[in-house]
Scaffold this motif. Sequence first.
Motif, mmCIF file in Angstrom:
data_model
loop_
_atom_site.group_PDB
_atom_site.id
_atom_site.type_symbol
_atom_site.label_atom_id
_atom_site.label_comp_id
_atom_site.label_asym_id
_atom_site.label_seq_id
_atom_site.Cartn_x
_atom_site.Cartn_y
_atom_site.Cartn_z
ATOM 1 N N VAL A 39 0.818 -1.218 0.000
ATOM 2 C CA VAL A 39 0.000 0.000 0.000
ATOM 3 C C VAL A 39 0.851 1.267 0.000
ATOM 4 C CG1 VAL A 39 -2.061 -1.065 1.001
ATOM 5 C CG2 VAL A 39 -0.334 -0.049 2.514
ATOM 6 N N GLY A 40 2.162 1.103 -0.145
ATOM 7 C CA GLY A 40 3.047 2.253 -0.262
ATOM 8 C C GLY A 40 3.387 2.969 1.033
ATOM 9 N N VAL A 41 3.314 2.249 2.147
ATOM 10 C CA VAL A 41 3.675 2.824 3.443
ATOM 11 C C VAL A 41 5.052 2.293 3.819
ATOM 12 C CG1 VAL A 41 3.079 2.960 5.898
ATOM 13 C CG2 VAL A 41 1.270 3.005 4.173
ATOM 14 N N ASN A 42 5.955 3.207 4.120
ATOM 15 C CA ASN A 42 7.315 2.807 4.478
ATOM 16 C C ASN A 42 7.416 2.567 5.977
ATOM 17 O OD1 ASN A 42 8.422 3.011 1.845
ATOM 18 N ND2 ASN A 42 8.446 5.224 2.060
ATOM 19 N N LEU A 43 7.411 1.301 6.358
ATOM 20 C CA LEU A 43 7.600 0.943 7.760
ATOM 21 C C LEU A 43 9.039 0.516 7.954
ATOM 22 C CD1 LEU A 43 4.491 -1.236 8.716
ATOM 23 C CD2 LEU A 43 4.859 1.190 9.107
ATOM 24 N N LYS A 44 9.511 0.703 9.163
ATOM 25 C CA LYS A 44 10.840 0.227 9.512
ATOM 26 C C LYS A 44 10.702 -0.845 10.585
ATOM 27 C CE LYS A 44 11.275 4.311 12.413
ATOM 28 N NZ LYS A 44 10.026 4.947 12.056
ATOM 29 N N GLN A 45 11.739 -1.625 10.773
ATOM 30 C CA GLN A 45 11.724 -2.627 11.834
ATOM 31 C C GLN A 45 11.581 -1.911 13.167
ATOM 32 O OE1 GLN A 45 11.429 -5.740 11.639
ATOM 33 N NE2 GLN A 45 12.521 -6.544 9.887
ATOM 34 N N GLY A 46 10.810 -2.458 14.059
ATOM 35 C CA GLY A 46 10.651 -1.874 15.384
ATOM 36 C C GLY A 46 9.542 -0.842 15.454
ATOM 37 N N TYR A 47 9.799 0.223 16.185
ATOM 38 C CA TYR A 47 8.791 1.236 16.492
ATOM 39 C C TYR A 47 8.436 2.065 15.261
ATOM 40 C CZ TYR A 47 6.566 5.217 18.776
ATOM 41 O OH TYR A 47 5.691 6.192 19.142
ATOM 42 N N ASN A 48 7.141 2.227 15.013
ATOM 43 C CA ASN A 48 6.647 3.037 13.897
ATOM 44 C C ASN A 48 5.579 4.017 14.368
ATOM 45 O OD1 ASN A 48 7.838 2.128 11.205
ATOM 46 N ND2 ASN A 48 7.378 0.196 12.225
ATOM 47 N N GLY A 49 5.737 4.545 15.569
ATOM 48 C CA GLY A 49 4.757 5.450 16.136
ATOM 49 C C GLY A 49 4.671 6.792 15.441
ATOM 50 N N ASP A 50 5.559 7.020 14.485
ATOM 51 C CA ASP A 50 5.556 8.305 13.796
ATOM 52 C C ASP A 50 4.714 8.299 12.521
ATOM 53 O OD1 ASP A 50 7.342 6.488 12.697
ATOM 54 O OD2 ASP A 50 8.749 8.019 12.044
#
Length: 66
Positions: free
Chosen positions: A27-38
Amino acid sequence: MSSNKKQLVPEARAALEKFKLEAASEVGVNLKQGYNGDITAKDAGSVGGQMVKKMIMKAEQDMANK
């Protein structure tokens, strides 16, 4: 440990994390490993929605193959 943190299958956490990252990519969302609260609520909802969509598709395929 609270009841929502229990792991019945230790491998499940890694598999769910991989599944989440794949859905986010789709869906085109850039997540990173770990915390993604931003990330925005909209992006988080898109990822969760994609995960549910894929789970429903898999369940329908499994039922059709029985």
